[in-house]
Scaffold this motif. Structure first.
Motif, PDB file in Angstrom:
ATOM      1  N   ASP A  53      -6.249  52.976 -38.047  1.00 51.34           N
ATOM      2  CA  ASP A  53      -5.341  53.231 -36.884  1.00 51.34           C
ATOM      3  C   ASP A  53      -4.392  52.182 -36.734  1.00 51.34           C
ATOM      4  O   ASP A  53      -3.346  52.403 -36.314  1.00 51.34           O
ATOM      5  CB  ASP A  53      -6.052  53.824 -35.969  1.00 51.34           C
ATOM      6  CG  ASP A  53      -6.716  55.203 -36.396  1.00 51.34           C
ATOM      7  OD1 ASP A  53      -6.036  56.076 -37.036  1.00 51.34           O
ATOM      8  OD2 ASP A  53      -7.511  55.665 -35.482  1.00 51.34           O
ATOM      9  N   THR A  93      -9.388  58.426 -40.311  1.00 51.62           N
ATOM     10  CA  THR A  93      -8.345  57.407 -39.946  1.00 51.62           C
ATOM     11  C   THR A  93      -7.634  56.930 -41.295  1.00 51.62           C
ATOM     12  O   THR A  93      -6.803  56.759 -41.412  1.00 51.62           O
ATOM     13  CB  THR A  93      -9.245  56.345 -39.367  1.00 51.62           C
ATOM     14  OG1 THR A  93     -10.448  55.839 -40.062  1.00 51.62           O
ATOM     15  CG2 THR A  93      -9.781  56.703 -37.919  1.00 51.62           C
ATOM     16  N   ARG A  96      -5.029  59.554 -41.842  1.00 54.84           N
ATOM     17  CA  ARG A  96      -4.027  59.272 -41.078  1.00 54.84           C
ATOM     18  C   ARG A  96      -3.264  58.062 -41.599  1.00 54.84           C
ATOM     19  O   ARG A  96      -1.830  58.157 -41.280  1.00 54.84           O
ATOM     20  CB  ARG A  96      -4.267  58.964 -39.661  1.00 54.84           C
ATOM     21  CG  ARG A  96      -4.756  60.220 -38.739  1.00 54.84           C
ATOM     22  CD  ARG A  96      -4.679  60.121 -37.486  1.00 54.84           C
ATOM     23  NE  ARG A  96      -5.694  59.076 -36.852  1.00 54.84           N
ATOM     24  CZ  ARG A  96      -7.206  59.224 -36.638  1.00 54.84           C
ATOM     25  NH1 ARG A  96      -7.333  60.568 -36.651  1.00 54.84           N
ATOM     26  NH2 ARG A  96      -7.913  58.357 -36.128  1.00 54.84           N
TER      27      ARG A  96
END
Length: 228
Positions: A53, A93, A96
């Motif tokens: 992240d 994560t 993402r």
């Protein structure tokens, strides 16, 4: 020339290896000590998720972490979670980060990382690859520096050699590997001390993962490396 697409594919493959290996653990194994002093395997896994992240933040122009304290708190809070929660967090994560990196962008732009460090956006995927690969080794679950691709190992030695280049606390160093790799680092003046050994051992020493016992210096003391 840095190929960020190549590096993102490598990140995807390394993440799949990590998830498969971690999926073989159990809750007790996650709570056991990793190879990093003071960190359990859960700490390593929580850090890897938060780092995904954080590097996504970097690519989107936000601060990498809200603060050093927040980074440390998130890792401590996440470390004792059960295995399935860690796996879900790592998958989410990672997805993402890759989705953020897939968005159209100027990969030549300069981005800001921790502590004011700047770099080209094109190097962020390799930075993520380093996190996934080295921390997979840090888990101590059968994945070793020798298992890493030679291309990765040479690039990471080059990256670390650049970080130590010109450091006043190091003498001039010439690093050589039997596979033909050669790097210079440390002070730019004076006769260079030649440090020879297998590329995984050179990388492990530079990255603080090995003590350098497998390296040869012609009888000279192996210098102590400053913190990264």
């Amino acid at each position: 020339m840095i190929d960020h697409v190549h590096d993102l594919n490598a990140v995807r493959e390394a993440t799949d290896r990590l998830l498969s290996a971690v999926g073989e653990l159990d809750n007790a194994a996650v709570a056991e000590a990793s190879r990093l002093p003071g960190w359990s395997r859960g700490h390593v896994l929580a850090h890897l998720a938060r780092n995904a992240d954080a590097l996504g933040n970097v690519l989107e122009g936000r601060p990498m972490y809200p603060s050093a304290e927040a980074r440390d708190t998130d890792i401590e809070r996440g470390a004792p979670r059960p295995l399935e929660t860690h796996l879900a967090d790592l998958r989410d994560t990672a997805a993402r980060f890759l989705a953020t990196a897939a968005a159209p962008a100027d990969w030549n732009r300069t981005v800001t990382l921790r502590n004011g460090v700047t770099d080209s956006a094109s190097r962020v995927p390799f930075r993520r690859l380093v996190e996934v690969e080295l921390h997979h080794v840090d888990l101590g679950i059968g994945y070793e520096l020798e298992d890493l691709a030679a291309e990765f190992t040479h690039r990471e030695i080059d990256f670390l050699a650049q970080r130590f280049s010109g450091h006043p606390g190091l003498p001039s160093l010439r690093l050589t590997a039997p596979d033909g790799g050669q790097w210079h680092t440390g002070a730019g003046e004076g006769t260079a001390l030649t440090v020879t050994g297998p590329a995984p051992d050179l990388m492990g020493w530079l990255a603080g993962r090995r003590d350098g016992a497998a390296l040869e210096t012609g009888g000279a003391p192996l210098p102590a490396l400053p913190p990264l």
